[in-house]
Design a protein around this motif. Structure first.
Motif, PDB file in Angstrom:
ATOM      1  N   LEU A  62     -12.278   9.244 -11.327  1.00  7.91           N
ATOM      2  CA  LEU A  62     -10.818   9.232 -11.286  1.00  7.91           C
ATOM      3  C   LEU A  62     -10.212  10.620 -11.484  1.00  7.91           C
ATOM      4  N   ALA A  63     -10.754  11.378 -12.435  1.00  8.56           N
ATOM      5  CA  ALA A  63     -10.140  12.654 -12.795  1.00  8.56           C
ATOM      6  C   ALA A  63     -10.116  13.641 -11.627  1.00  8.56           C
ATOM      7  N   ASP A  64     -11.093  13.545 -10.715  1.00  3.84           N
ATOM      8  CA  ASP A  64     -11.172  14.489  -9.597  1.00  3.84           C
ATOM      9  C   ASP A  64     -10.798  13.855  -8.260  1.00  3.84           C
ATOM     10  N   ALA A  65     -10.157  12.687  -8.304  1.00  6.06           N
ATOM     11  CA  ALA A  65      -9.781  12.006  -7.071  1.00  6.06           C
ATOM     12  C   ALA A  65      -8.667  12.758  -6.343  1.00  6.06           C
ATOM     13  N   LYS A  66      -8.684  12.672  -5.019  1.00  2.00           N
ATOM     14  CA  LYS A  66      -7.672  13.300  -4.171  1.00  2.00           C
ATOM     15  C   LYS A  66      -6.849  12.195  -3.503  1.00  2.00           C
ATOM     16  N   PRO A  67      -5.551  12.137  -3.754  1.00  2.00           N
ATOM     17  CA  PRO A  67      -4.743  11.063  -3.165  1.00  2.00           C
ATOM     18  C   PRO A  67      -4.740  11.124  -1.633  1.00  2.00           C
ATOM     19  N   PHE A  68      -4.870   9.971  -1.008  1.00  2.00           N
ATOM     20  CA  PHE A  68      -4.708   9.913   0.446  1.00  2.00           C
ATOM     21  C   PHE A  68      -3.272  10.339   0.760  1.00  2.00           C
ATOM     22  N   PRO A  69      -3.076  11.217   1.751  1.00  2.00           N
ATOM     23  CA  PRO A  69      -1.720  11.741   1.985  1.00  2.00           C
ATOM     24  C   PRO A  69      -0.707  10.649   2.318  1.00  2.00           C
ATOM     25  N   VAL A  70       0.365  10.609   1.540  1.00  2.00           N
ATOM     26  CA  VAL A  70       1.449   9.658   1.763  1.00  2.00           C
ATOM     27  C   VAL A  70       2.561  10.401   2.494  1.00  2.00           C
ATOM     28  N   SER A  83      -8.282   8.636  -3.158  1.00  2.00           N
ATOM     29  CA  SER A  83      -7.690   7.546  -3.937  1.00  2.00           C
ATOM     30  C   SER A  83      -6.436   7.044  -3.239  1.00  2.00           C
ATOM     31  N   TYR A  84      -6.120   5.805  -3.485  1.00  2.00           N
ATOM     32  CA  TYR A  84      -4.852   5.252  -3.020  1.00  2.00           C
ATOM     33  C   TYR A  84      -4.401   4.215  -4.032  1.00  2.00           C
ATOM     34  N   SER A  85      -3.144   3.895  -3.996  1.00  2.00           N
ATOM     35  CA  SER A  85      -2.612   2.953  -4.975  1.00  2.00           C
ATOM     36  C   SER A  85      -1.739   1.905  -4.299  1.00  2.00           C
ATOM     37  N   TRP A  86      -1.473   0.860  -5.054  1.00  2.00           N
ATOM     38  CA  TRP A  86      -0.586  -0.212  -4.612  1.00  2.00           C
ATOM     39  C   TRP A  86       0.564  -0.327  -5.599  1.00  2.00           C
ATOM     40  N   MET A  87       1.632  -0.914  -5.148  1.00  2.00           N
ATOM     41  CA  MET A  87       2.828  -1.049  -5.976  1.00  2.00           C
ATOM     42  C   MET A  87       3.584  -2.301  -5.564  1.00  2.00           C
ATOM     43  N   THR A  88       4.479  -2.744  -6.427  1.00  2.00           N
ATOM     44  CA  THR A  88       5.360  -3.857  -6.077  1.00  2.00           C
ATOM     45  C   THR A  88       6.757  -3.304  -5.867  1.00  2.00           C
ATOM     46  N   GLY A  92     -12.704  19.980   2.193  1.00  2.00           N
ATOM     47  CA  GLY A  92     -11.685  19.860   3.227  1.00  2.00           C
ATOM     48  C   GLY A  92     -10.532  18.977   2.821  1.00  2.00           C
ATOM     49  N   GLU A  93      -9.585  18.828   3.737  1.00  2.00           N
ATOM     50  CA  GLU A  93      -8.421  17.972   3.532  1.00  2.00           C
ATOM     51  C   GLU A  93      -8.075  17.295   4.849  1.00  2.00           C
ATOM     52  N   LEU A  94      -7.362  16.187   4.754  1.00  2.00           N
ATOM     53  CA  LEU A  94      -6.836  15.522   5.946  1.00  2.00           C
ATOM     54  C   LEU A  94      -5.519  16.160   6.373  1.00  2.00           C
ATOM     55  N   VAL A  95      -4.628  16.324   5.402  1.00  2.00           N
ATOM     56  CA  VAL A  95      -3.272  16.841   5.653  1.00  2.00           C
ATOM     57  C   VAL A  95      -2.937  17.851   4.565  1.00  2.00           C
ATOM     58  N   LYS A  96      -2.321  18.946   4.957  1.00  2.00           N
ATOM     59  CA  LYS A  96      -1.883  19.959   4.005  1.00  2.00           C
ATOM     60  C   LYS A  96      -0.458  20.370   4.345  1.00  2.00           C
ATOM     61  N   ASP A  97       0.421  20.281   3.358  1.00  2.00           N
ATOM     62  CA  ASP A  97       1.834  20.620   3.564  1.00  2.00           C
ATOM     63  C   ASP A  97       2.443  19.838   4.729  1.00  2.00           C
ATOM     64  N   TYR A 100       0.872  -1.165   0.000  1.00  2.00           N
ATOM     65  CA  TYR A 100       0.000   0.000   0.000  1.00  2.00           C
ATOM     66  C   TYR A 100       0.915   1.223   0.000  1.00  2.00           C
ATOM     67  N   ASP A 101       0.661   2.207  -0.871  1.00  2.00           N
ATOM     68  CA  ASP A 101       1.606   3.323  -1.006  1.00  2.00           C
ATOM     69  C   ASP A 101       1.815   4.114   0.292  1.00  2.00           C
ATOM     70  N   LEU A 102       0.862   4.052   1.207  1.00  2.00           N
ATOM     71  CA  LEU A 102       0.986   4.757   2.482  1.00  2.00           C
ATOM     72  C   LEU A 102       2.193   4.276   3.281  1.00  2.00           C
ATOM     73  N   TRP A 103       2.615   3.031   3.038  1.00  2.00           N
ATOM     74  CA  TRP A 103       3.723   2.455   3.807  1.00  2.00           C
ATOM     75  C   TRP A 103       5.098   2.829   3.251  1.00  2.00           C
ATOM     76  N   LEU A 104       5.140   3.336   2.028  1.00  2.00           N
ATOM     77  CA  LEU A 104       6.419   3.512   1.354  1.00  2.00           C
ATOM     78  C   LEU A 104       7.401   4.447   2.056  1.00  2.00           C
ATOM     79  N   PRO A 105       6.990   5.637   2.536  1.00  2.00           N
ATOM     80  CA  PRO A 105       7.993   6.540   3.113  1.00  2.00           C
ATOM     81  C   PRO A 105       8.828   5.911   4.219  1.00  2.00           C
ATOM     82  N   GLU A 106       8.176   5.144   5.095  1.00  2.00           N
ATOM     83  CA  GLU A 106       8.929   4.552   6.204  1.00  2.00           C
ATOM     84  C   GLU A 106       9.734   3.335   5.768  1.00  2.00           C
TER      85      GLU A 106
END
Length: 430
Positions: free
Chosen positions: A377-385, A302-307, A205-210, A89-95
């Motif tokens: 899809l065009a107006d989706a907002k990525p979940f903050p990573v 929106s959120y994405s997955w990766m290998t 609204g937003e969850l996280v900004k900057d 899950y892309d949320l895990w990538l930074p750590e």
């Protein structure tokens, strides 16, 4: 997130296979996923196809429950004997990147991904400007509703605003029949947080900004209040909401059996709905997220997955892993110009994120159910990573569940969510 599908399709050439390797000896690589046995079988079949032209590379697939995936990657990814490839899950990538558990993609892979995937998805697969894997799926949220229940309740069309949404939820609620108007989720972080977040961004609204949480906004206050209103009115019943990451449990059961009129859910659960509903799946339709009083248009989180590839695997294993992933995501590995990865994803009703895969599967993506997701899809907002993102998500889950069960008011839930998020993200950023 901008998805300029048609203008970018010309760039979606086949993902370049890394230079062919003549292995001195056979190489064994392993692939860790959370997919079901049926889907694992499809991945194993793809690996067998790959072995026809790469007989010295053996790919073993291992699956664990979604709830165990991150801990397995962390506990086993620090050594060379851990999984060579992991689906994350892309949320895990930074750590994972910070802790040097995943390897940067080779230049050949990185350059092709940048022209063959939408920029927002490529960005979510990157840290500090470096790409760390190959994106595969994109998930967005939409309102799912039961057309038969809408007809019985005299509702002519899906709600477009929050006022219409609350009115529809009220009309769909029948306490004597054990029927709720709108189904929330509890007991599963993403399932709790993503629908709430989709309503929040549809309210401006937003969850996280900057990098900082903004759950103390007026838009967030209105979203917490919406939840409290739905719960207090009886239109949403917490006891009917339990689910795990596979959606098994009362949440799915109540929607499948016609005891829930509306839910907000991601595209990937199409297969679970079809299995559970049979012919009655035809009663289910999708629509954009209702827009709140401070919002301008519908948005989905929106959120994405990766290998990714284990940074601690041996050099030969890493190279073999990237070559296999390059082939798996190549338009020549699947059917009719689609990649083998996208064929696997589409078997589950999951939207592929590669531009050429979207074109190759356009007929299936035009179905009544999936077209509702493609349209947002065009107006989706990525979940903050962001660093600390998973802990932030789990903390917000707990606060929203407390609100669901009447343990806190909307005002107190908002204050708690903002304070906890501030602490978590500040600590993770150090």
């Amino acid at each position: 997130m901008s998805f300029a599908w048609t203008s970018k399709l010309a760039l979606a050439a086949g993902l370049a296979i890394l230079p062919a390797t003549a292995w001195a000896q056979s190489v064994n690589i392993s692939y860790l996923t959370h997919w079901s046995p049926e889907t694992v079988a499809l991945l194993e079949a793809a690996a067998k196809d790959y072995a026809k032209t790469n007989p010295d590379v053996s790919v073993t697939v291992r699956a664990v429950p979604f709830g165990d995936l991150l801990t397995t990657l962390r506990s086993q990814g620090g050594g060379s004997d851990g999984p060579t490839i992991g689906g994350i899950y892309d949320l895990w990538l930074p750590e994972l990147a910070r802790d040097k558990l995943v390897a940067p993609a080779p230049d050949a892979v990185a350059s092709e991904v940048k022209v063959s995937w939408p920029a927002g998805i490529t960005s979510a697969a990157s840290v500090g400007g470096k790409l760390y894997g190959i994106p595969n799926e994109i998930d967005v949220y939409a309102l799912n509703y039961n057309k038969a229940l809408f007809k019985q309740a005299g509702i002519a069309a899906p709600p477009k605003t929050w006022d219409e949404f609350k009115d529809a939820a009220k009309k769909l609620t029948n306490k004597e029949a054990g029927q709720q108007g709108f189904g929330m989720i509890n007991s599963w972080a993403a399932g709790v947080v993503h629908p709430f977040a989709s309503l929040l961004v549809s309210n401006g609204g937003e969850l996280v900004k900057d990098g900082k949480p903004v759950l103390d906004s007026q838009q967030a206050a209105q979203t917490f209040q919406l939840y409290e209103d739905l719960i207090k009115s009886g239109a949403s019943v917490p006891a009917m909401a339990t689910a795990d990451a596979n959606t098994t449990g009362p949440f799915l059961d109540n929607f499948v059996s016609g005891k829930t009129g509306m839910i907000i859910m991601a595209n990937w659960w199409e297969s679970a709905l079809k299995t559970g509903m049979g012919d009655k799946f035809a009663d289910i339709a999708t629509a954009p997220i209702p827009v709140g009083p401070s919002g301008g248009k519908p948005h989905s989180i929106s959120y994405s997955w990766m290998t990714v590839v284990n940074a601690n695997a041996g050099a030969a294993e890493q190279k073999a892993a990237w070559e296999f992933l390059a082939w798996l995501n190549n338009p020549k590995s699947g059917k009719n110009g689609a990649s083998a990865m996208s064929d696997i994803l589409m078997s589950m009703g999951i939207l592929p994120s590669r531009l050429s895969d979207i074109e190759a599967h356009k007929d299936k993506l035009g179905s009544e159910f999936l077209s509702g997701y493609v349209s947002v899809l065009a107006d989706a907002k990525p979940f903050p990573v962001v660093p600390g993102g998973q802990e932030f998500s789990e903390s917000l889950q707990q606060t929203l569940e407390a609100l669901q069960y009447g343990q806190v008011s909307a005002k107190d839930a908002q204050a708690t969510a903002q304070a906890d998020a501030t602490s978590i993200l500040e600590r993770a950023a150090k």
